[in-house]
Write an enzyme that holds these catalytic residues in place. Structure first.
Site, PDB file in Angstrom:
ATOM      1  N   SER A  76      19.182  55.798 -70.669  1.00  0.00           N
ATOM      2  CA  SER A  76      17.540  56.148 -70.226  1.00  0.00           C
ATOM      3  C   SER A  76      16.897  57.866 -70.404  1.00  0.00           C
ATOM      4  O   SER A  76      16.108  58.289 -70.977  1.00  0.00           O
ATOM      5  CB  SER A  76      18.057  57.027 -68.990  1.00  0.00           C
ATOM      6  OG  SER A  76      19.379  57.574 -68.983  1.00  0.00           O
ATOM      7  N   GLN A  96       1.359  36.729 -73.072  1.00  0.00           N
ATOM      8  CA  GLN A  96       2.800  36.068 -73.365  1.00  0.00           C
ATOM      9  C   GLN A  96       3.348  38.112 -73.502  1.00  0.00           C
ATOM     10  O   GLN A  96       4.466  38.089 -72.344  1.00  0.00           O
ATOM     11  CB  GLN A  96       3.081  35.707 -75.010  1.00  0.00           C
ATOM     12  CG  GLN A  96       3.204  34.181 -75.190  1.00  0.00           C
ATOM     13  CD  GLN A  96       3.262  33.578 -76.071  1.00  0.00           C
ATOM     14  OE1 GLN A  96       3.686  34.617 -77.544  1.00  0.00           O
ATOM     15  NE2 GLN A  96       3.518  32.791 -77.120  1.00  0.00           N
ATOM     16  N   ARG A  99       4.414  39.636 -69.436  1.00  0.00           N
ATOM     17  CA  ARG A  99       5.452  39.339 -68.658  1.00  0.00           C
ATOM     18  C   ARG A  99       6.266  39.680 -69.023  1.00  0.00           C
ATOM     19  O   ARG A  99       7.086  39.987 -67.987  1.00  0.00           O
ATOM     20  CB  ARG A  99       6.525  37.720 -69.526  1.00  0.00           C
ATOM     21  CG  ARG A  99       5.942  36.494 -69.646  1.00  0.00           C
ATOM     22  CD  ARG A  99       4.949  35.594 -68.656  1.00  0.00           C
ATOM     23  NE  ARG A  99       5.795  35.682 -67.459  1.00  0.00           N
ATOM     24  CZ  ARG A  99       6.707  35.102 -67.018  1.00  0.00           C
ATOM     25  NH1 ARG A  99       7.207  33.284 -68.382  1.00  0.00           N
ATOM     26  NH2 ARG A  99       7.851  35.090 -66.574  1.00  0.00           N
ATOM     27  N   ARG A 101       7.128  43.208 -67.471  1.00  0.00           N
ATOM     28  CA  ARG A 101       6.836  43.778 -66.490  1.00  0.00           C
ATOM     29  C   ARG A 101       6.790  44.936 -66.321  1.00  0.00           C
ATOM     30  O   ARG A 101       6.521  46.107 -66.196  1.00  0.00           O
ATOM     31  CB  ARG A 101       7.713  43.080 -65.621  1.00  0.00           C
ATOM     32  CG  ARG A 101       7.577  41.619 -64.799  1.00  0.00           C
ATOM     33  CD  ARG A 101       8.447  41.480 -64.504  1.00  0.00           C
ATOM     34  NE  ARG A 101       9.950  40.508 -65.226  1.00  0.00           N
ATOM     35  CZ  ARG A 101      11.057  40.304 -65.143  1.00  0.00           C
ATOM     36  NH1 ARG A 101      11.136  39.939 -63.893  1.00  0.00           N
ATOM     37  NH2 ARG A 101      11.613  40.552 -66.063  1.00  0.00           N
ATOM     38  N   SER A 109     -12.365  43.511 -68.582  1.00  0.00           N
ATOM     39  CA  SER A 109     -12.407  42.821 -67.865  1.00  0.00           C
ATOM     40  C   SER A 109     -13.891  42.146 -67.966  1.00  0.00           C
ATOM     41  O   SER A 109     -14.571  42.280 -68.329  1.00  0.00           O
ATOM     42  CB  SER A 109     -13.408  42.907 -66.101  1.00  0.00           C
ATOM     43  OG  SER A 109     -12.868  42.730 -65.571  1.00  0.00           O
ATOM     44  N   ARG A 176     -16.813  32.836 -67.880  1.00  0.00           N
ATOM     45  CA  ARG A 176     -15.906  33.305 -69.403  1.00  0.00           C
ATOM     46  C   ARG A 176     -14.540  31.745 -68.818  1.00  0.00           C
ATOM     47  O   ARG A 176     -13.969  31.531 -69.798  1.00  0.00           O
ATOM     48  CB  ARG A 176     -15.450  34.269 -68.993  1.00  0.00           C
ATOM     49  CG  ARG A 176     -14.146  34.581 -67.656  1.00  0.00           C
ATOM     50  CD  ARG A 176     -13.587  35.692 -67.058  1.00  0.00           C
ATOM     51  NE  ARG A 176     -13.258  35.416 -65.103  1.00  0.00           N
ATOM     52  CZ  ARG A 176     -11.925  36.245 -65.203  1.00  0.00           C
ATOM     53  NH1 ARG A 176     -11.602  37.328 -66.409  1.00  0.00           N
ATOM     54  NH2 ARG A 176     -12.088  36.290 -63.605  1.00  0.00           N
ATOM     55  N   ARG A 203      10.086  39.439 -79.530  1.00  0.00           N
ATOM     56  CA  ARG A 203       9.067  39.224 -79.609  1.00  0.00           C
ATOM     57  C   ARG A 203       8.678  39.048 -81.573  1.00  0.00           C
ATOM     58  O   ARG A 203       8.378  38.436 -81.885  1.00  0.00           O
ATOM     59  CB  ARG A 203       8.432  39.994 -79.172  1.00  0.00           C
ATOM     60  CG  ARG A 203       6.991  39.730 -77.670  1.00  0.00           C
ATOM     61  CD  ARG A 203       7.531  38.244 -77.195  1.00  0.00           C
ATOM     62  NE  ARG A 203       7.423  38.548 -76.393  1.00  0.00           N
ATOM     63  CZ  ARG A 203       6.887  37.041 -75.405  1.00  0.00           C
ATOM     64  NH1 ARG A 203       7.409  35.484 -75.813  1.00  0.00           N
ATOM     65  NH2 ARG A 203       7.206  36.925 -73.914  1.00  0.00           N
TER      66      ARG A 203
HETATM   67  C1  LIG Z   1      10.847  32.700 -77.228  1.00  0.00           C
HETATM   68  C2  LIG Z   1      10.531  33.206 -75.742  1.00  0.00           C
HETATM   69  C3  LIG Z   1      10.268  32.702 -75.490  1.00  0.00           C
HETATM   70  C4  LIG Z   1       9.944  32.642 -74.009  1.00  0.00           C
HETATM   71  N1  LIG Z   1       9.669  31.005 -73.444  1.00  0.00           N
HETATM   72  C5  LIG Z   1       8.620  31.175 -71.413  1.00  0.00           C
HETATM   73  C6  LIG Z   1       8.848  30.224 -71.182  1.00  0.00           C
HETATM   74  O1  LIG Z   1       8.517  28.832 -71.686  1.00  0.00           O
HETATM   75  N2  LIG Z   1       7.808  30.379 -70.334  1.00  0.00           N
HETATM   76  C7  LIG Z   1       7.951  32.011 -69.379  1.00  0.00           C
HETATM   77  O2  LIG Z   1       7.679  31.640 -68.061  1.00  0.00           O
HETATM   78  N3  LIG Z   1       8.500  32.896 -70.096  1.00  0.00           N
HETATM   79  C8  LIG Z   1       8.999  32.237 -70.889  1.00  0.00           C
HETATM   80  N4  LIG Z   1       9.211  33.453 -71.627  1.00  0.00           N
HETATM   81  C9  LIG Z   1       9.355  35.375 -71.202  1.00  0.00           C
HETATM   82  C10 LIG Z   1      10.181  35.185 -70.657  1.00  0.00           C
HETATM   83  O3  LIG Z   1      11.258  34.922 -69.434  1.00  0.00           O
HETATM   84  C11 LIG Z   1      10.529  36.976 -70.175  1.00  0.00           C
HETATM   85  O4  LIG Z   1      10.170  36.953 -68.905  1.00  0.00           O
HETATM   86  C12 LIG Z   1       9.717  37.973 -71.294  1.00  0.00           C
HETATM   87  O5  LIG Z   1      10.348  38.023 -71.877  1.00  0.00           O
HETATM   88  C13 LIG Z   1       9.656  39.240 -70.433  1.00  0.00           C
HETATM   89  O6  LIG Z   1      11.180  39.802 -70.672  1.00  0.00           O
HETATM   90  P1  LIG Z   1      11.837  40.763 -69.586  1.00  0.00           P
HETATM   91  O7  LIG Z   1      12.059  40.152 -68.605  1.00  0.00           O
HETATM   92  O8  LIG Z   1      13.245  41.089 -70.391  1.00  0.00           O
HETATM   93  O9  LIG Z   1      10.581  42.331 -70.425  1.00  0.00           O
HETATM   94  P2  LIG Z   1      10.263  43.316 -68.915  1.00  0.00           P
HETATM   95  O10 LIG Z   1      10.057  42.369 -67.516  1.00  0.00           O
HETATM   96  O11 LIG Z   1       9.515  44.400 -69.660  1.00  0.00           O
HETATM   97  O12 LIG Z   1      11.592  43.733 -68.338  1.00  0.00           O
HETATM   98  C14 LIG Z   1      12.499  44.147 -69.553  1.00  0.00           C
HETATM   99  C15 LIG Z   1      14.031  44.756 -69.032  1.00  0.00           C
HETATM  100  O13 LIG Z   1      13.941  44.664 -67.383  1.00  0.00           O
HETATM  101  C16 LIG Z   1      14.791  44.993 -66.602  1.00  0.00           C
HETATM  102  N5  LIG Z   1      13.962  44.105 -65.539  1.00  0.00           N
HETATM  103  C17 LIG Z   1      12.216  44.052 -65.287  1.00  0.00           C
HETATM  104  N6  LIG Z   1      12.294  43.603 -64.440  1.00  0.00           N
HETATM  105  C18 LIG Z   1      13.136  43.167 -63.357  1.00  0.00           C
HETATM  106  C19 LIG Z   1      13.327  42.235 -61.818  1.00  0.00           C
HETATM  107  N7  LIG Z   1      12.270  42.400 -60.983  1.00  0.00           N
HETATM  108  N8  LIG Z   1      14.481  42.273 -61.742  1.00  0.00           N
HETATM  109  C20 LIG Z   1      15.742  42.836 -62.598  1.00  0.00           C
HETATM  110  N9  LIG Z   1      15.246  43.459 -63.845  1.00  0.00           N
HETATM  111  C21 LIG Z   1      14.320  43.402 -64.219  1.00  0.00           C
HETATM  112  C22 LIG Z   1      15.095  43.343 -67.270  1.00  0.00           C
HETATM  113  O14 LIG Z   1      16.570  44.619 -67.579  1.00  0.00           O
HETATM  114  C23 LIG Z   1      14.403  43.398 -68.389  1.00  0.00           C
HETATM  115  O15 LIG Z   1      15.422  42.429 -69.629  1.00  0.00           O
HETATM  116  C24 LIG Z   1       9.616  33.411 -72.815  1.00  0.00           C
HETATM  117  C25 LIG Z   1       9.847  34.737 -73.905  1.00  0.00           C
HETATM  118  C26 LIG Z   1      10.800  34.602 -75.136  1.00  0.00           C
HETATM  119  C27 LIG Z   1      11.030  36.206 -76.084  1.00  0.00           C
END
Ligand SMILES: Cc1cc2nc3c(=O)[nH]c(=O)nc-3n(C[C@H](O)[C@H](O)[C@H](O)COP(=O)(O)OP(=O)(O)OC[C@H]3O[C@@H](n4cnc5c(N)ncnc54)[C@H](O)[C@@H]3O)c2cc1C
Length: 244
Positions: A76, A96, A99, A101, A109, A176, A203
């Site tokens: 934190s 990518q 993803r 969040r 836009s 688009r 990444r």
């Molecule tokens: C090499 C690689 C390949 C990938 N391939 C695919 C693929 O084939 N298909 C696909 O769909 N995705 C794929 N991803 C995306 C991957 O599954 C994650 O969605 C993405 O990397 C975001 O990671 P994150 O959730 O840690 O990040 P963030 O969303 O930024 O979250 C950071 C951290 O916050 C916490 N957090 C955030 N939201 C929540 C929640 N709702 N509940 C609980 N904890 C939470 C978790 O601890 C998380 O690690 C890939 C990612 C990588 C790096």
């Protein structure tokens, strides 16, 4: 620690053939002391928990504390530092990126505005990896240059249709849809340091796509002068080498 205001901060790094990352803003204290930096923001948040002074007289203790916190997942205090970046990247990279969040995004836009003719062009082409289904291998494809030229023709033809559709009165939001994933878009993206490190870690991993990994490295380079001890702790923990 040094006088922060005298330090040159990197502002923008160019990536791929037409992309960039620009540092827009980052956390600043209300009372700016000459020795303020992002590391101080982290340690003073951590020291609140045991009601200690913000900064120890022995400055090397700040660096040690930042390292201890990162090493032991005390996350934190790292959330106290928040950054906003402007990013120009191809749609397949932004897809990518989105993803992740824990970032906040505001993207150009293509319903409001026409996108410029700007496409990702690879420098060379590699074969599909046989060992890892999501990756390229190190083996170059034969006739790469000719194939890249053909990809470019395809981009230009998609853009010509995009323009033509709009000239014939088709709305931007539908026109688009003929543009390829290689089209560049632009966004503002805001994140705290804890989740920024998570992004860079995932990444820049060897399994990540190189076209997003270069953005990860650029982000690290943009923040390293702002919170040097935190970046050093991150690099020590990931034990990965990041190109200068
Ligand atoms: C090499 C690689 C390949 C990938 N391939 C695919 C693929 O084939 N298909 C696909 O769909 N995705 C794929 N991803 C995306 C991957 O599954 C994650 O969605 C993405 O990397 C975001 O990671 P994150 O959730 O840690 O990040 P963030 O969303 O930024 O979250 C950071 C951290 O916050 C916490 N957090 C955030 N939201 C929540 C929640 N709702 N509940 C609980 N904890 C939470 C978790 O601890 C998380 O690690 C890939 C990612 C990588 C790096």
């Amino acid at each position: 620690m040094r006088d922060f205001k005298q330090k040159e901060i990197k502002m923008k790094i160019e990536v791929l053939n037409a992309g960039f990352v620009r540092l827009v803003s980052y956390t600043q204290p209300v009372h700016h002391t000459p020795d303020w930096d992002g590391d101080l923001e982290i340690v003073r948040n951590a020291r609140v928990s045991y009601d200690a002074d913000w900064r120890d007289a022995d400055k090397s203790k700040d660096k040690k504390l930042v390292n201890y916190l990162y090493e032991n997942n005390h996350s934190s205090p790292f959330e106290a530092m928040v950054f906003t970046f402007e990013v120009k990247a191809p749609l397949f990279v932004l897809r990518q990126w989105h993803r992740h969040r824990t970032w906040s995004y505001n993207e150009v836009s293509a319903r409001y505005t026409e996108l410029p003719e700007d496409f990702f062009i690879p420098r060379t082409l590699f074969q599909q990896s046989s060992g890892n289904k999501q990756m390229s291998s190190d083996a170059r494809v034969q006739f790469s240059e000719e194939l890249i030229a053909a990809m470019n023709v395809q981009n230009k033809s998609a853009f010509a249709l995009y323009k033509d559709l709009m000239e014939r009165g088709v709305s931007r939001e539908i026109a688009r849809t003929v543009l390829p994933l290689s089209t560049y878009s632009r966004m503002f993206a805001t994140v705290d340091l804890n989740n920024l490190f998570k992004f860079i870690d995932l990444r820049t991993h060897s399994h990540a796509q190189p076209e997003i990994a270069v953005y990860g490295v650029a982000l690290l380079r943009l923040i390293e002068d702002i919170c040097p001890a935190a970046v050093a702790a991150f690099q020590a923990k990931t034990a990965r080498s990041y190109p200068a």
